[in-house]
Design a protein around this motif. Structure first.
Motif, PDB file in Angstrom:
ATOM      1  N   UNK A 203      -4.610  -2.115 -12.018  1.00 20.05           N
ATOM      2  CA  UNK A 203      -5.228  -1.945 -13.337  1.00 20.05           C
ATOM      3  C   UNK A 203      -6.346  -2.970 -13.495  1.00 20.05           C
ATOM      4  N   UNK A 204      -7.452  -2.527 -14.057  1.00 18.61           N
ATOM      5  CA  UNK A 204      -8.615  -3.405 -14.187  1.00 18.61           C
ATOM      6  C   UNK A 204      -8.260  -4.664 -14.976  1.00 18.61           C
ATOM      7  N   UNK A 205      -8.646  -5.811 -14.413  1.00 16.31           N
ATOM      8  CA  UNK A 205      -8.445  -7.120 -15.041  1.00 16.31           C
ATOM      9  C   UNK A 205      -6.969  -7.490 -15.177  1.00 16.31           C
ATOM     10  N   UNK A 206      -6.111  -6.807 -14.412  1.00 15.64           N
ATOM     11  CA  UNK A 206      -4.682  -7.126 -14.458  1.00 15.64           C
ATOM     12  C   UNK A 206      -4.118  -7.228 -13.042  1.00 15.64           C
ATOM     13  N   UNK A 207      -4.580  -8.221 -12.261  1.00 10.19           N
ATOM     14  CA  UNK A 207      -4.023  -8.391 -10.926  1.00 10.19           C
ATOM     15  C   UNK A 207      -2.590  -8.940 -11.022  1.00 10.19           C
ATOM     16  N   UNK A 208      -1.808  -8.818  -9.934  1.00 10.76           N
ATOM     17  CA  UNK A 208      -2.189  -8.252  -8.642  1.00 10.76           C
ATOM     18  C   UNK A 208      -1.903  -6.757  -8.580  1.00 10.76           C
ATOM     19  N   UNK A 209      -2.450  -6.108  -7.518  1.00 11.98           N
ATOM     20  CA  UNK A 209      -2.114  -4.713  -7.250  1.00 11.98           C
ATOM     21  C   UNK A 209      -0.647  -4.618  -6.843  1.00 11.98           C
ATOM     22  N   UNK A 210      -0.053  -3.444  -7.080  1.00  7.70           N
ATOM     23  CA  UNK A 210       1.357  -3.234  -6.768  1.00  7.70           C
ATOM     24  C   UNK A 210       1.534  -2.007  -5.879  1.00  7.70           C
ATOM     25  N   UNK A 211       2.475  -2.052  -4.937  1.00  7.32           N
ATOM     26  CA  UNK A 211       2.766  -0.845  -4.151  1.00  7.32           C
ATOM     27  C   UNK A 211       3.314   0.251  -5.057  1.00  7.32           C
ATOM     28  N   UNK A 212       2.807   1.481  -4.895  1.00 12.02           N
ATOM     29  CA  UNK A 212       3.275   2.582  -5.748  1.00 12.02           C
ATOM     30  C   UNK A 212       3.821   3.755  -4.937  1.00 12.02           C
ATOM     31  N   UNK A 213       3.753   3.674  -3.604  1.00 15.72           N
ATOM     32  CA  UNK A 213       4.359   4.717  -2.767  1.00 15.72           C
ATOM     33  C   UNK A 213       4.671   4.106  -1.413  1.00 15.72           C
ATOM     34  N   UNK A 214       5.865   4.385  -0.908  1.00 18.83           N
ATOM     35  CA  UNK A 214       6.254   3.845   0.392  1.00 18.83           C
ATOM     36  C   UNK A 214       7.389   4.679   0.988  1.00 18.83           C
ATOM     37  N   UNK A 215       7.679   4.403   2.248  1.00 21.39           N
ATOM     38  CA  UNK A 215       8.809   5.039   2.935  1.00 21.39           C
ATOM     39  C   UNK A 215       9.679   3.964   3.564  1.00 21.39           C
ATOM     40  N   UNK A 216      10.886   4.365   3.895  1.00 24.90           N
ATOM     41  CA  UNK A 216      11.784   3.501   4.675  1.00 24.90           C
ATOM     42  C   UNK A 216      12.911   4.361   5.230  1.00 24.90           C
ATOM     43  N   UNK A 217      13.761   3.759   6.060  1.00 28.80           N
ATOM     44  CA  UNK A 217      14.953   4.422   6.576  1.00 28.80           C
ATOM     45  C   UNK A 217      16.163   3.678   6.043  1.00 28.80           C
ATOM     46  N   UNK A 218      17.140   4.438   5.543  1.00 28.99           N
ATOM     47  CA  UNK A 218      18.308   3.824   4.902  1.00 28.99           C
ATOM     48  C   UNK A 218      19.557   4.031   5.735  1.00 28.99           C
ATOM     49  N   UNK A 219      20.300   2.958   5.907  1.00 27.44           N
ATOM     50  CA  UNK A 219      21.635   3.051   6.484  1.00 27.44           C
ATOM     51  C   UNK A 219      21.649   3.251   7.989  1.00 27.44           C
ATOM     52  N   UNK A 220      22.850   3.199   8.583  1.00 20.97           N
ATOM     53  CA  UNK A 220      23.001   3.352  10.037  1.00 20.97           C
ATOM     54  C   UNK A 220      22.468   4.676  10.567  1.00 20.97           C
ATOM     55  N   UNK A 221      22.491   5.725   9.751  1.00 20.39           N
ATOM     56  CA  UNK A 221      22.031   7.033  10.211  1.00 20.39           C
ATOM     57  C   UNK A 221      20.568   7.305   9.853  1.00 20.39           C
ATOM     58  N   UNK A 222      19.881   6.282   9.366  1.00 16.39           N
ATOM     59  CA  UNK A 222      18.432   6.334   9.170  1.00 16.39           C
ATOM     60  C   UNK A 222      17.986   7.469   8.245  1.00 16.39           C
ATOM     61  N   UNK A 223      18.586   7.545   7.084  1.00 20.77           N
ATOM     62  CA  UNK A 223      18.154   8.540   6.096  1.00 20.77           C
ATOM     63  C   UNK A 223      16.711   8.272   5.693  1.00 20.77           C
TER      64      UNK A 223
END
Length: 255
Positions: A203-223
């Motif tokens: 947002x203008x004049x409101x740093x810092x930028x924030x992550x808004x989309x990401x991926x990951x793998x969850x758990x032993x079976x990599x969901x």
């Protein structure tokens, strides 16, 4: 006759291709004045985007027949290939939340939208939920891979850009991030070490930028897990946002 046979063959191939891509998808959401009109957004996304591709979508709407109940969730998850979560601070009965845990522990994918990062997490100062209901305070960091840390901005629109090194991600195919405008508050997020950020909002004049989309793998079976904090009513009609979500569905399903 040959042309007709060719047309019929192509049609059959198309039907087979669509069927091969089709999947049973469960959307878990709830009507709540603070949940960004999620039910209508998810109903429209299911009808216009998912079912048109042949996906079989079950919309599980919370608070029916009683507050915090998600009737039909346990049965729907047994056959689901993808769970889409857009719910805010609702605490299902233990058996229903256990079904979500079992689904994820089986290595099945989840797509989280906006308030999913505090879906099962009570506010610190709120009274404890009824003993018959279950919470999951670690859900945001443990499953989604990003701890919800409040708001970076409240109510200020924000621009979107691609995280360095993420431009070649298949989740961003056909997505022009610079055309996306986030219309509601920018969440403050602390990512876990294995989360792979794709987009950030500023947002203008409101740093810092924030992550808004990401991926990951969850758990032993990599969901496969995808999360975006986009999802406000004015975000959802944006073509780039809908393409991002469709890419996420395809990625989560391994298509």
């Amino acid at each position: 006759m040959k042309r007709l046979l060719l047309t019929l063959t192509l049609l059959a191939d198309l039907i087979s291709a669509v069927a091969a891509q089709a999947a049973p998808i469960v959307i878990m959401t709830v009507e709540d004045p603070s949940n960004y009109d999620a039910v209508n957004s998810m109903r429209g996304f299911a009808e216009k985007e998912l079912r048109s591709l042949g996906h079989r979508v079950t919309l599980i709407e919370g608070d029916k027949p009683a507050p915090n109940h998600f009737a039909g969730l346990i049965e729907a998850l047994k056959d689901a290939d993808l769970l889409v979560l857009f719910s805010r601070r609702h605490f299902p009965p233990k058996a229903q939340l256990d079904a979500v845990r079992a689904y994820l522990d089986a290595g099945k994918p989840m797509l989280g939208i906006r308030t999913a990062n505090h879906a099962f997490i009570p506010k610190p100062k709120d009274p404890a939920p009824d003993a018959s209901l279950a919470t999951w305070p670690e859900f945001d960091a443990e499953v989604l891979g990003g701890k919800n840390d409040g708001y970076e901005t409240k109510g200020i629109p924000y621009s979107v850009s691609v995280i360095a090194g993420a431009a070649d991600s298949p989740l961003l195919t056909g997505v022009n991030a610079e055309k996306i405008i986030g219309h509601n508050s920018l969440y403050k997020v602390i990512l876990t070490g294995d989360a792979k950020p794709l987009l950030r909002g500023a947002a203008q004049d409101h740093p810092p930028a924030q992550p808004i989309a990401w991926t990951r793998l969850y758990g032993p079976k990599k969901a496969r897990i995808f999360y975006t904090s986009l999802g406000a009513p004015d975000d959802m009609p944006e073509p780039e946002v809908r393409r991002l979500l469709l890419n996420a569905v395809a990625w989560a399903l391994g298509k």
